[in-house]
Scaffold this motif. Structure first.
Motif, PDB file in Angstrom:
ATOM      1  N   PRO A 182     -52.649 -10.312   2.195  1.00 17.63           N
ATOM      2  CA  PRO A 182     -53.479 -10.619   1.004  1.00 17.63           C
ATOM      3  C   PRO A 182     -54.751 -10.811   1.331  1.00 17.63           C
ATOM      4  CG  PRO A 182     -51.770 -12.265   1.456  1.00 17.63           C
ATOM      5  CD  PRO A 182     -51.448 -11.411   2.418  1.00 17.63           C
ATOM      6  N   PRO A 183     -55.712 -11.021   0.603  1.00 17.11           N
ATOM      7  CA  PRO A 183     -57.298 -11.507   0.985  1.00 17.11           C
ATOM      8  C   PRO A 183     -57.221 -12.929   1.545  1.00 17.11           C
ATOM      9  CG  PRO A 183     -57.323 -10.028  -1.105  1.00 17.11           C
ATOM     10  CD  PRO A 183     -55.874 -10.416  -0.651  1.00 17.11           C
ATOM     11  N   TRP A 184     -56.572 -13.752   0.818  1.00 13.59           N
ATOM     12  CA  TRP A 184     -56.278 -15.102   1.093  1.00 13.59           C
ATOM     13  C   TRP A 184     -55.930 -15.408   2.602  1.00 13.59           C
ATOM     14  CZ3 TRP A 184     -51.916 -17.351   2.917  1.00 13.59           C
ATOM     15  CH2 TRP A 184     -50.769 -16.862   2.532  1.00 13.59           C
ATOM     16  N   PHE A 185     -55.101 -14.553   3.260  1.00 10.67           N
ATOM     17  CA  PHE A 185     -54.554 -14.802   4.737  1.00 10.67           C
ATOM     18  C   PHE A 185     -55.936 -14.095   5.493  1.00 10.67           C
ATOM     19  CE2 PHE A 185     -52.872 -12.912   8.409  1.00 10.67           C
ATOM     20  CZ  PHE A 185     -52.192 -14.050   9.055  1.00 10.67           C
ATOM     21  N   ARG A 186     -56.628 -13.161   5.041  1.00  9.48           N
ATOM     22  CA  ARG A 186     -57.630 -12.788   5.938  1.00  9.48           C
ATOM     23  C   ARG A 186     -58.734 -13.792   5.936  1.00  9.48           C
ATOM     24  NH1 ARG A 186     -57.666  -6.819   5.752  1.00  9.48           N
ATOM     25  NH2 ARG A 186     -55.966  -6.036   4.321  1.00  9.48           N
ATOM     26  N   ARG A 187     -58.842 -14.525   4.986  1.00  8.10           N
ATOM     27  CA  ARG A 187     -59.738 -15.779   5.356  1.00  8.10           C
ATOM     28  C   ARG A 187     -59.319 -16.921   6.128  1.00  8.10           C
ATOM     29  NH1 ARG A 187     -60.145 -14.906  -0.454  1.00  8.10           N
ATOM     30  NH2 ARG A 187     -59.311 -16.869  -0.907  1.00  8.10           N
ATOM     31  N   LEU A 188     -58.111 -16.788   6.660  1.00  5.47           N
ATOM     32  CA  LEU A 188     -57.954 -17.681   7.448  1.00  5.47           C
ATOM     33  C   LEU A 188     -58.326 -17.378   9.059  1.00  5.47           C
ATOM     34  CD1 LEU A 188     -53.897 -18.321   6.828  1.00  5.47           C
ATOM     35  CD2 LEU A 188     -55.719 -19.796   6.370  1.00  5.47           C
ATOM     36  N   GLY A 189     -58.936 -16.223   9.314  1.00  4.08           N
ATOM     37  CA  GLY A 189     -59.765 -15.780  10.456  1.00  4.08           C
ATOM     38  C   GLY A 189     -58.864 -15.294  11.612  1.00  4.08           C
ATOM     39  N   PHE A 190     -57.918 -14.887  11.243  1.00  2.00           N
ATOM     40  CA  PHE A 190     -56.703 -14.287  12.216  1.00  2.00           C
ATOM     41  C   PHE A 190     -57.211 -12.852  12.602  1.00  2.00           C
ATOM     42  CE2 PHE A 190     -54.433 -17.852  11.484  1.00  2.00           C
ATOM     43  CZ  PHE A 190     -54.138 -18.264  12.726  1.00  2.00           C
ATOM     44  N   ALA A 191     -57.764 -12.521  13.433  1.00  2.00           N
ATOM     45  CA  ALA A 191     -58.143 -10.953  13.570  1.00  2.00           C
ATOM     46  C   ALA A 191     -57.302  -9.972  13.812  1.00  2.00           C
ATOM     47  CB  ALA A 191     -59.105 -10.745  14.947  1.00  2.00           C
ATOM     48  N   PRO A 192     -57.384  -8.737  13.139  1.00  4.14           N
ATOM     49  CA  PRO A 192     -56.274  -7.645  13.320  1.00  4.14           C
ATOM     50  C   PRO A 192     -56.163  -7.214  14.651  1.00  4.14           C
ATOM     51  CG  PRO A 192     -58.278  -6.703  12.522  1.00  4.14           C
ATOM     52  CD  PRO A 192     -58.695  -8.251  12.346  1.00  4.14           C
ATOM     53  N   PRO A 193     -55.415  -6.540  14.938  1.00  2.00           N
ATOM     54  CA  PRO A 193     -54.252  -6.081  14.294  1.00  2.00           C
ATOM     55  C   PRO A 193     -53.102  -6.946  13.808  1.00  2.00           C
ATOM     56  CG  PRO A 193     -53.634  -5.201  16.677  1.00  2.00           C
ATOM     57  CD  PRO A 193     -54.997  -6.022  16.542  1.00  2.00           C
ATOM     58  N   TRP A 194     -52.848  -6.730  12.814  1.00  2.00           N
ATOM     59  CA  TRP A 194     -51.410  -7.898  12.265  1.00  2.00           C
ATOM     60  C   TRP A 194     -50.177  -7.145  12.368  1.00  2.00           C
ATOM     61  CZ3 TRP A 194     -55.752  -7.006   8.206  1.00  2.00           C
ATOM     62  CH2 TRP A 194     -56.771  -8.205   8.562  1.00  2.00           C
ATOM     63  N   ARG A 195     -49.999  -6.095  11.909  1.00  2.00           N
ATOM     64  CA  ARG A 195     -48.886  -5.460  12.007  1.00  2.00           C
ATOM     65  C   ARG A 195     -48.115  -5.494  13.505  1.00  2.00           C
ATOM     66  NH1 ARG A 195     -50.569  -0.378   8.270  1.00  2.00           N
ATOM     67  NH2 ARG A 195     -51.247  -1.442   6.488  1.00  2.00           N
ATOM     68  N   ASP A 196     -46.987  -5.728  13.594  1.00  2.00           N
ATOM     69  CA  ASP A 196     -45.978  -5.794  14.848  1.00  2.00           C
ATOM     70  C   ASP A 196     -46.514  -6.536  15.919  1.00  2.00           C
ATOM     71  OD1 ASP A 196     -44.196  -3.835  13.724  1.00  2.00           O
ATOM     72  OD2 ASP A 196     -45.724  -2.224  14.241  1.00  2.00           O
ATOM     73  N   ALA A 197     -47.856  -7.374  15.528  1.00  2.00           N
ATOM     74  CA  ALA A 197     -47.983  -8.353  16.420  1.00  2.00           C
ATOM     75  C   ALA A 197     -47.522  -9.627  16.192  1.00  2.00           C
ATOM     76  CB  ALA A 197     -49.599  -8.120  16.604  1.00  2.00           C
ATOM     77  N   LEU A 219     -47.149 -13.369  14.998  1.00  2.00           N
ATOM     78  CA  LEU A 219     -48.190 -14.304  14.436  1.00  2.00           C
ATOM     79  C   LEU A 219     -47.758 -15.719  14.909  1.00  2.00           C
ATOM     80  CD1 LEU A 219     -50.395 -14.725  12.325  1.00  2.00           C
ATOM     81  CD2 LEU A 219     -48.287 -14.949  10.635  1.00  2.00           C
ATOM     82  N   PRO A 220     -48.841 -16.301  15.409  1.00  2.00           N
ATOM     83  CA  PRO A 220     -48.517 -17.809  15.672  1.00  2.00           C
ATOM     84  C   PRO A 220     -48.645 -18.773  14.388  1.00  2.00           C
ATOM     85  CG  PRO A 220     -50.997 -17.168  16.440  1.00  2.00           C
ATOM     86  CD  PRO A 220     -50.228 -15.919  15.715  1.00  2.00           C
ATOM     87  N   ILE A 221     -47.452 -18.864  13.795  1.00  2.00           N
ATOM     88  CA  ILE A 221     -47.430 -19.618  12.670  1.00  2.00           C
ATOM     89  C   ILE A 221     -47.743 -21.139  12.992  1.00  2.00           C
ATOM     90  CG2 ILE A 221     -45.558 -17.946  11.628  1.00  2.00           C
ATOM     91  CD1 ILE A 221     -43.589 -19.774  11.903  1.00  2.00           C
ATOM     92  N   ASP A 222     -47.521 -21.489  13.922  1.00  2.00           N
ATOM     93  CA  ASP A 222     -47.991 -23.050  14.089  1.00  2.00           C
ATOM     94  C   ASP A 222     -49.299 -23.074  13.985  1.00  2.00           C
ATOM     95  OD1 ASP A 222     -48.369 -21.273  16.524  1.00  2.00           O
ATOM     96  OD2 ASP A 222     -48.242 -23.072  17.830  1.00  2.00           O
ATOM     97  N   ARG A 223     -50.158 -22.239  14.446  1.00  2.00           N
ATOM     98  CA  ARG A 223     -51.660 -22.508  13.992  1.00  2.00           C
ATOM     99  C   ARG A 223     -51.969 -21.737  12.556  1.00  2.00           C
ATOM    100  NH1 ARG A 223     -54.728 -19.452  16.894  1.00  2.00           N
ATOM    101  NH2 ARG A 223     -53.426 -18.323  18.012  1.00  2.00           N
ATOM    102  N   ALA A 224     -51.308 -20.624  12.422  1.00  2.00           N
ATOM    103  CA  ALA A 224     -51.687 -20.028  10.933  1.00  2.00           C
ATOM    104  C   ALA A 224     -51.012 -20.486   9.668  1.00  2.00           C
ATOM    105  CB  ALA A 224     -51.300 -18.571  11.082  1.00  2.00           C
ATOM    106  N   LEU A 225     -49.968 -21.187   9.753  1.00  2.00           N
ATOM    107  CA  LEU A 225     -49.131 -21.695   8.695  1.00  2.00           C
ATOM    108  C   LEU A 225     -48.275 -22.680   9.297  1.00  2.00           C
ATOM    109  CD1 LEU A 225     -48.225 -18.363   6.999  1.00  2.00           C
ATOM    110  CD2 LEU A 225     -50.155 -19.851   6.207  1.00  2.00           C
TER     111      LEU A 225
END
Length: 379
Positions: free
Chosen positions: A31-46, A48-54
């Motif tokens: 969603p758009p709100w996640f994109r504003r967290l600043g994590f660059a694509p690609p997102w799929r199959d990569a 996600l460092p949730i300890d930093r993202a969420l």
């Protein structure tokens, strides 16, 4: 990736799948709100460092394992948490669920629900503070009333003793009459003090659900018989016949929910009121009636009855008439509080032939459910 997971992603929800190696990958379009967290694509199959993202999800993962433990296990939802993007606050919550073999985390942004919950919690805190303040105020007033009553009772008891001794002395006729008037007024004052204490006690019991008063039982026939016997001298002094069936108190006990001392006060209040308003050479009749699951006490008199203007609020606080015999308006109110606490009822009805009929209905115990069978006699 199945259709349901794509649908969740399309509803402005971030869908993460936990892989067997413990990493998380994004499924669907973030969603758009996640994109504003600043994590660059690609997102799929990569991964996600949730300890930093969420970072909150690290706290929630042990609970999420319950939903992932087996297929068909119920979903688990986290509490709200707030995550900042610059000056913007994201209010998020997570749901862990299992869809087939996929272990999913669905992250939802819900600012409106968060604000509503916060308002509810704030309101609950405010109400708790108000309740605590009111409780302290009631406690202070209760202490004040008991102190006032105690301070009034001491001098009054001395006055009663002095007037009683004075009444036994040979006095001139006029002085003796004045002493009798003073003694009568002092006795009425003592009765008023008792009514005040009874009302405060009844109100305190009504608000205290942990009180053991509900577990108390009393023989209503025996209690009514003792009240009638105690009030016979008052009836004789007024020239009023106080009538009650001789069976009261003599048959098998009729046990009801109630406390003996307070029940005696309730019945005594009704009988005293009836004696006060009944003309000489007329009658006051007291009876206990047997009803299925209930015992019903009635007090009837041949007096003028209750004014229609007073009757609707007769059992409210400070309700009384304007005649000289009217009391404080506390006795019937205290009686109602006590009887209703025991699960009973109290009321008034005008007699068709004139006069008043007061009644109270009390819950039977022991023989409850038996119709007409346990010694309370009608009258």
């Amino acid at each position: 990736m199945d259709v349901d997971t794509w649908l969740l992603a399309a509803l402005d929800k971030l869908v993460l799948e936990r892989l067997h190696d413990g990493t998380f990958v994004i499924r669907g379009e973030p969603p758009p709100w996640f994109r504003r967290l600043g994590f660059a694509p690609p997102w799929r199959d990569a991964p996600l460092p949730i300890d930093r993202a969420l970072p909150f999800l690290e706290v929630f993962l042990p609970e999420a394992e319950r939903a992932w433990s087996a297929e068909g296990a119920p979903s688990v939802q986290s509490d709200f948490w707030t995550q900042m993007i610059g000056d913007e606050a994201l209010h998020l919550e997570a749901t862990a669920l299992r869809v087939g073999s996929s272990r999913l985390l669905v992250i939802t942004r819900n600012d409106a629900l968060f604000q509503e919950r916060r308002r509810v919690l704030q309101r609950a805190r405010e109400l708790r503070l108000v309740h605590e303040a009111l409780s302290r105020e009631v406690e202070r007033k209760d202490v004040l009333v008991h102190c006032i009553v105690h301070d009034l009772s001491g001098p009054l008891n001395s006055l009663l003793g002095a007037l009683s001794l004075l009444g036994e002395q040979p006095l001139p006729e006029k002085s003796g009459a004045l002493a009798a008037v003073a003694l009568k007024a002092a006795l009425r004052q003592r009765e008023l003090i008792r009514e005040i204490l009874d009302v405060f006690t009844a109100e305190g019991m009504a608000s205290d659900v942990s009180s053991g008063d509900l577990a108390a039982v009393v023989d209503v026939c025996g209690t009514v018989a003792r009240v009638v016997e105690a009030l016979l001298p008052m009836a004789r002094s007024r020239g009023v016949r106080l009538e009650a069936p001789p069976e009261i108190g003599c048959a098998r006990p009729c046990t009801v929910v109630g406390e003996e001392r307070r029940l005696a006060r309730v019945v005594s209040n009704l009988v005293e009121n009836a004696l006060r308003f009944t003309p000489p050479r007329r009658s006051v009749r007291v009876a206990v009636h047997d009803e299925p699951r209930w015992a019903r006490v009635t007090v009837e008199d041949d007096g003028p009855g209750v004014s229609p203007a007073i009757a609707p609020r007769l059992f409210q606080k400070f309700a009384h008439g304007h005649d000289a015999g009217a009391g404080s308006g506390l006795g019937l109110y205290g009686a109602r509080i006590a009887v209703e606490r025991w699960g009973g009822a109290i009321g008034y009805e005008a007699r068709p032939e004139g006069g008043a009929r007061f009644w109270l209905r009390l819950r039977r115990v022991g023989a409850a459910g038996e119709a007409g069978g346990s010694g309370a006699q009608g009258g």
